[in-house]
Design an enzyme around this catalytic site. Structure first.
Site, PDB file in Angstrom:
ATOM      1  N   GLY A  30       0.833  -1.217   0.000  1.00 40.32           N
ATOM      2  CA  GLY A  30       0.000   0.000   0.000  1.00 40.32           C
ATOM      3  C   GLY A  30       0.858   1.254   0.000  1.00 40.32           C
ATOM      4  O   GLY A  30       0.513   2.274   0.597  1.00 40.32           O
ATOM      5  N   GLY A  64      -0.546   4.761  -0.813  1.00 38.30           N
ATOM      6  CA  GLY A  64      -1.667   5.255  -0.017  1.00 38.30           C
ATOM      7  C   GLY A  64      -1.282   6.422   0.874  1.00 38.30           C
ATOM      8  O   GLY A  64      -0.168   6.955   0.799  1.00 38.30           O
ATOM      9  N   GLN A  65      -2.229   6.820   1.717  1.00 35.71           N
ATOM     10  CA  GLN A  65      -2.020   8.018   2.539  1.00 35.71           C
ATOM     11  C   GLN A  65      -0.798   7.876   3.444  1.00 35.71           C
ATOM     12  O   GLN A  65       0.031   8.781   3.518  1.00 35.71           O
ATOM     13  CB  GLN A  65      -3.267   8.316   3.395  1.00 35.71           C
ATOM     14  CG  GLN A  65      -3.187   9.689   4.069  1.00 35.71           C
ATOM     15  CD  GLN A  65      -4.100   9.829   5.274  1.00 35.71           C
ATOM     16  OE1 GLN A  65      -4.665   8.856   5.775  1.00 35.71           O
ATOM     17  NE2 GLN A  65      -4.234  11.047   5.765  1.00 35.71           N
ATOM     18  N   ASP A  76       2.669  -1.602  -4.476  1.00 32.62           N
ATOM     19  CA  ASP A  76       1.242  -1.275  -4.486  1.00 32.62           C
ATOM     20  C   ASP A  76       0.624  -2.040  -5.643  1.00 32.62           C
ATOM     21  O   ASP A  76       1.337  -2.674  -6.430  1.00 32.62           O
ATOM     22  CB  ASP A  76       1.008   0.252  -4.597  1.00 32.62           C
ATOM     23  CG  ASP A  76      -0.296   0.655  -3.917  1.00 32.62           C
ATOM     24  OD1 ASP A  76      -1.346   0.086  -4.265  1.00 32.62           O
ATOM     25  OD2 ASP A  76      -0.281   1.531  -3.037  1.00 32.62           O
ATOM     26  N   ILE A  77      -0.711  -1.926  -5.752  1.00 33.20           N
ATOM     27  CA  ILE A  77      -1.408  -2.742  -6.758  1.00 33.20           C
ATOM     28  C   ILE A  77      -1.311  -2.149  -8.154  1.00 33.20           C
ATOM     29  O   ILE A  77      -1.622  -2.803  -9.138  1.00 33.20           O
ATOM     30  CB  ILE A  77      -2.882  -2.951  -6.329  1.00 33.20           C
ATOM     31  CG1 ILE A  77      -3.520  -4.100  -7.107  1.00 33.20           C
ATOM     32  CG2 ILE A  77      -3.673  -1.657  -6.427  1.00 33.20           C
ATOM     33  CD1 ILE A  77      -4.837  -4.565  -6.547  1.00 33.20           C
ATOM     34  N   ARG A  78      -0.887  -0.882  -8.256  1.00 35.46           N
ATOM     35  CA  ARG A  78      -0.828  -0.230  -9.578  1.00 35.46           C
ATOM     36  C   ARG A  78       0.544   0.399  -9.784  1.00 35.46           C
ATOM     37  O   ARG A  78       1.252   0.663  -8.812  1.00 35.46           O
ATOM     38  CB  ARG A  78      -1.907   0.839  -9.677  1.00 35.46           C
ATOM     39  CG  ARG A  78      -1.741   1.947  -8.658  1.00 35.46           C
ATOM     40  CD  ARG A  78      -2.800   3.021  -8.816  1.00 35.46           C
ATOM     41  NE  ARG A  78      -2.746   3.982  -7.711  1.00 35.46           N
ATOM     42  CZ  ARG A  78      -1.994   5.064  -7.687  1.00 35.46           C
ATOM     43  NH1 ARG A  78      -1.182   5.334  -8.694  1.00 35.46           N
ATOM     44  NH2 ARG A  78      -2.031   5.886  -6.656  1.00 35.46           N
ATOM     45  N   TYR A 128     -15.160  -2.710   8.831  1.00 36.10           N
ATOM     46  CA  TYR A 128     -13.772  -2.257   9.047  1.00 36.10           C
ATOM     47  C   TYR A 128     -13.315  -2.619  10.463  1.00 36.10           C
ATOM     48  O   TYR A 128     -12.216  -3.146  10.655  1.00 36.10           O
ATOM     49  CB  TYR A 128     -13.744  -0.743   8.833  1.00 36.10           C
ATOM     50  CG  TYR A 128     -12.412  -0.069   8.983  1.00 36.10           C
ATOM     51  CD1 TYR A 128     -11.406  -0.244   8.042  1.00 36.10           C
ATOM     52  CD2 TYR A 128     -12.179   0.800  10.051  1.00 36.10           C
ATOM     53  CE1 TYR A 128     -10.200   0.422   8.159  1.00 36.10           C
ATOM     54  CE2 TYR A 128     -10.970   1.466  10.172  1.00 36.10           C
ATOM     55  CZ  TYR A 128      -9.988   1.272   9.225  1.00 36.10           C
ATOM     56  OH  TYR A 128      -8.802   1.938   9.347  1.00 36.10           O
ATOM     57  N   LYS A 160     -10.400  -5.058  11.827  1.00 36.12           N
ATOM     58  CA  LYS A 160      -9.299  -4.578  12.667  1.00 36.12           C
ATOM     59  C   LYS A 160      -9.156  -5.413  13.936  1.00 36.12           C
ATOM     60  O   LYS A 160      -8.038  -5.750  14.336  1.00 36.12           O
ATOM     61  CB  LYS A 160      -9.486  -3.087  13.012  1.00 36.12           C
ATOM     62  CG  LYS A 160      -9.282  -2.153  11.827  1.00 36.12           C
ATOM     63  CD  LYS A 160      -7.901  -2.288  11.215  1.00 36.12           C
ATOM     64  CE  LYS A 160      -7.651  -1.337  10.065  1.00 36.12           C
ATOM     65  NZ  LYS A 160      -6.387  -1.612   9.352  1.00 36.12           N
TER      66      LYS A 160
HETATM   67  N1  SER Z   1      -9.135   6.982   9.359  1.00 35.44           N
HETATM   68  C1  SER Z   1      -9.783   5.713   9.386  1.00 35.44           C
HETATM   69  C2  SER Z   1     -11.132   5.772   8.806  1.00 35.44           C
HETATM   70  O1  SER Z   1     -11.758   6.792   8.962  1.00 35.44           O
HETATM   71  C3  SER Z   1      -9.868   5.200  10.787  1.00 35.44           C
HETATM   72  O2  SER Z   1      -8.882   4.295  11.028  1.00 35.44           O
HETATM   73  O3  SER Z   1     -11.576   4.818   8.265  1.00 35.44           O
END
Ligand code: SER
Length: 319
Positions: free
Chosen positions: A8, A11-12, A34-36, A141, A145
């Protein structure tokens, strides 16, 4: 850590962590994946490989090729996207993690996996949320986690894989925007403050959430990964945060730099419900005691830096 694989990487978090790690460990020792393919302006000197984390063999081959001794596994869907596509989230977030853990087990690597404030739910104490407490999240999510934290602990106890993680709060940064998270508003508000002098928040007034500025998040990953293993009691995953803020708090901090800035609200019920199921403020004492976690940016300092950095970034784009 000597040779590090990052999933990743575009990503951010990854886009900044790779740069920082390359400064510390040497560009050739941080394998960004990353995937791309990366765009030209995302290019940082150093190895880059395409890895789809749901492809166990592909990930293993890249890790083996570079003989990595640490994996920073960042590829995942964030909360709002995961809520919209729960099955995809399960397959990507859990499938990717178990593949990364297997690579770490076979190649004897350390592994970092980020957990989140999303690992908590409505029955968790909201104020000064303890390190060890009720974790019954109500989002896909969050389910990912919590399961991820348990899986990482399992690999540590069962196979001796040196797994470590933090529960990140909302992360604020000016380099790469987050995508599909509930806390994204806290990044968008700065962009819009500069672009338009106003922002419409999809999170309601008075909704407190933990946040942290990206430089503190990057330092947290590195400090935890370099910490003395014998001092770690918790491992997966440590509460970390820098501030507990509601949208109007960020707006007030922005107004001190842009007095005409205006905030209004158009609440998105889906993301609001997610935000309300999460803690208001985490207790970080275990992270402080076990590996010296420390955040250096509060809301005021972060706001000054965000606005300055975003302004020059936007000016660069215009010129
Ligand atoms: N920043 C994340 C989200 O909002 C939280 O881990 O999904």
């Amino acid at each position: 850590m000597k040779k590090i694989l990052v999933t990743g990487a575009l990503g951010q978090i990854g886009s900044e962590l790779v740069v920082k790690m390359r400064e510390i460990y040497g560009a050739e020792n941080v394998v960004a994946t990353d995937i791309r393919p990366h765009e030209t302006d995302e290019y940082q000197p150093g190895p880059y490989e395409i890895v789809d984390v749901t492809d166990a063999k592909g990930m293993f081959e890249v890790a083996k090729k570079y003989q990595v001794d640490a994996i920073i596994h960042l590829a995942a869907l964030l909360s709002a996207t995961a809520e919209a596509k729960p099955l995809l989230a399960w397959n990507l977030n859990m499938g990717g993690l178990v593949n990364a853990l297997e690579v770490a087990r076979e190649l004897r690597c350390q592994l970092f996996s980020p957990s989140s404030i999303g690992a908590f739910g409505p029955s968790t104490p909201k104020e000064r949320t303890p390190q060890d407490t009720i974790q019954r999240p109500t989002t896909m999510y969050g389910v990912n986690k919590v399961a991820g934290e348990l899986l990482c602990d399992y690999y540590y106890h069962k196979f001796g894989v040196d797994t470590r993680g933090v529960r990140f709060p909302g992360l604020i940064s000016y380099v790469t925007p987050p995508g599909g998270g509930t806390t994204d508003y806290a990044v968008e508000i700065y962009y819009e403050a500069i672009r338009r002098g106003r922002y419409t928040s999809y999170i309601a007034e008075g909704t407190y959430l933990d946040m942290m500025y990206m430089p503190d998040a990057l330092q947290a990953v590195i400090s935890l990964m370099e910490a003395d293993s014998s001092k770690l009691i918790h491992r997966n995953a440590f509460n970390v945060t820098a501030m507990s803020v509601a949208p109007e708090d960020i707006a007030a901090a922005i107004k001190r730099h842009i007095p005409e800035f205006e905030l209004d609200f158009d609440v998105d019920p889906v993301r609001q419900e997610i935000a309300e199921s999460w803690p208001d403020s985490l207790d970080t004492s275990a992270a402080k005691a076990e590996w010296g976690f420390q955040a250096t940016y509060d809301l005021e300092k972060m706001t000054a830096d965000m606005l300055a950095k975003l302004r020059s970034k936007m000016l660069e784009k215009v010129n």
